[in-house]
Design an enzyme around this catalytic site. Sequence first.
Site, PDB file in Angstrom:
ATOM      1  N   HIS A   1       1.082  23.772 -29.293  1.00  0.00           N
ATOM      2  CA  HIS A   1       2.194  22.954 -29.775  1.00  0.00           C
ATOM      3  C   HIS A   1       3.553  23.605 -29.517  1.00  0.00           C
ATOM      4  O   HIS A   1       3.800  24.725 -29.929  1.00  0.00           O
ATOM      5  CB  HIS A   1       2.018  22.708 -31.283  1.00  0.00           C
ATOM      6  CG  HIS A   1       2.818  21.565 -31.801  1.00  0.00           C
ATOM      7  ND1 HIS A   1       2.709  21.115 -33.102  1.00  0.00           N
ATOM      8  CD2 HIS A   1       3.746  20.761 -31.216  1.00  0.00           C
ATOM      9  CE1 HIS A   1       3.526  20.103 -33.281  1.00  0.00           C
ATOM     10  NE2 HIS A   1       4.160  19.870 -32.147  1.00  0.00           N
TER      11      HIS A   1
ATOM     12  N   TYR B   1       2.725  18.599 -38.721  1.00  0.00           N
ATOM     13  CA  TYR B   1       3.228  17.337 -39.253  1.00  0.00           C
ATOM     14  C   TYR B   1       2.932  17.208 -40.748  1.00  0.00           C
ATOM     15  O   TYR B   1       2.389  16.191 -41.207  1.00  0.00           O
ATOM     16  CB  TYR B   1       2.602  16.153 -38.524  1.00  0.00           C
ATOM     17  CG  TYR B   1       2.854  16.100 -37.038  1.00  0.00           C
ATOM     18  CD1 TYR B   1       3.930  16.754 -36.452  1.00  0.00           C
ATOM     19  CD2 TYR B   1       2.003  15.386 -36.202  1.00  0.00           C
ATOM     20  CE1 TYR B   1       4.149  16.700 -35.085  1.00  0.00           C
ATOM     21  CE2 TYR B   1       2.208  15.323 -34.836  1.00  0.00           C
ATOM     22  CZ  TYR B   1       3.278  15.992 -34.286  1.00  0.00           C
ATOM     23  OH  TYR B   1       3.490  15.935 -32.926  1.00  0.00           O
TER      24      TYR B   1
END
Length: 438
Positions: free
Chosen positions: A127, A59
Amino acid sequence: MASQPSSRTPLSSILPPLIFGTATFNTQYNKDPYALDTKGLVKEALDHGVRAFDTSPYYGPAEILLGAALDVPDIRARYARREYFILTKVGRIAAEEFDYSPEWVRSSVDRSLERLKTDYLDVVYCHDVEFVSEEEVLGAVKELRRLRDEERKVKYIGISGYPVDVLCSLAARVLRETGEPLDAVMSYANFTLQNTLLETQAIPLLKQAGVDVVPNASMLGMGLLRHDGQPEGAQGDWHPSPLGLRRAVQDASDFCDRHDERIEVIAIRYALESYVTVGSIVGSSGDPASGVPWKEESIDDVGGGKLGVSVMGVSNSAELKKTMQVWRSILDGLEGGEATAMAAGRWRRDHEWSLNRKKAVQILADGVKEVMDKWLDFTWESPHRDYVNVRGKTTEQVYEAKEKLRASALKQVTVAAMWPTPAASPEPVSEDRRFPFR
């Protein structure tokens, strides 16, 4: 406050059911994440009772911004590290770059510890597991468990991703091959107004695989379910949804407008409120953040039992306040909600108001689903058809790999075009980025 339990304590007994997601601290959702008042936002979230923060190295600057916000002297003086949870991820580096090797897992965890200014991570997910092989995921899970058991840098381990079939398959394989289930599996955009596959397909299989907690992230479908359309940050229009789905969402938004509501308000309340119950079987009984100030709360304050865990995403104070208002109203509607509302200084009839609001939202949610029709439970491809993991590859190698994928796809289309009868033909596809009609 008591210290955090050891990793042998089930995550479902301590994880707060409402988690602050920091994917918004990135250029996908905001043109300049550094321009956001992230320090003020994190402080306000803590003051409102939020006790868990989800982030990722993928992110953009999110880990750095969250770490800086939690490191403010006033925050450190007021909130001990043991009082809140930090959840982050490993494996995804960029849009088409993944590294699940034990070496990278160790390096990524150490970097996250430094960025987040902490000596342990409460939860670490692998992830977007659909982008790598199952063997790579198993290797990463084993390394994370080693970091948990030998170095105590990690407390709980999970996986995250989009396709629910991949998540379920991996969860079952981890249990089968290691004898230990995953602590958490986080799905995103799979329990929304548009898509409830997390409930109908995934939760029973994840529960069967021994998964303790299944958080629901991205209640707006990565920003799709909004009056103004999907968000465009510095990365432009990145959302993978096809044009037909976007048009259906716009029609649903117009439907909500005619009833003096905004689709994102209905979508958030529907997902939060429904998942409190739907997700309770894989939920948690941590601090419910019901709004009683300066008090560690108990799940008994809102009726006892587990609540489905949701991850909220906000970019500013107004969005945070609105989401917390909705969350607390939802808790007001639970058993014992009247007493909780009064203890938090709210109106004694907020319990009654919450139940009425739930009914109204459900009616509009039913209407939205009628409007969306064939697009209900539609999922976009993840990864996309010409995806190649660029990690460790030269530009020429990436180009060659993508050309092979395109050639294979073209061959499939050519063969399909030769099939003689409708019964033998493949499913028709839309002209919108070749997504199948459903």
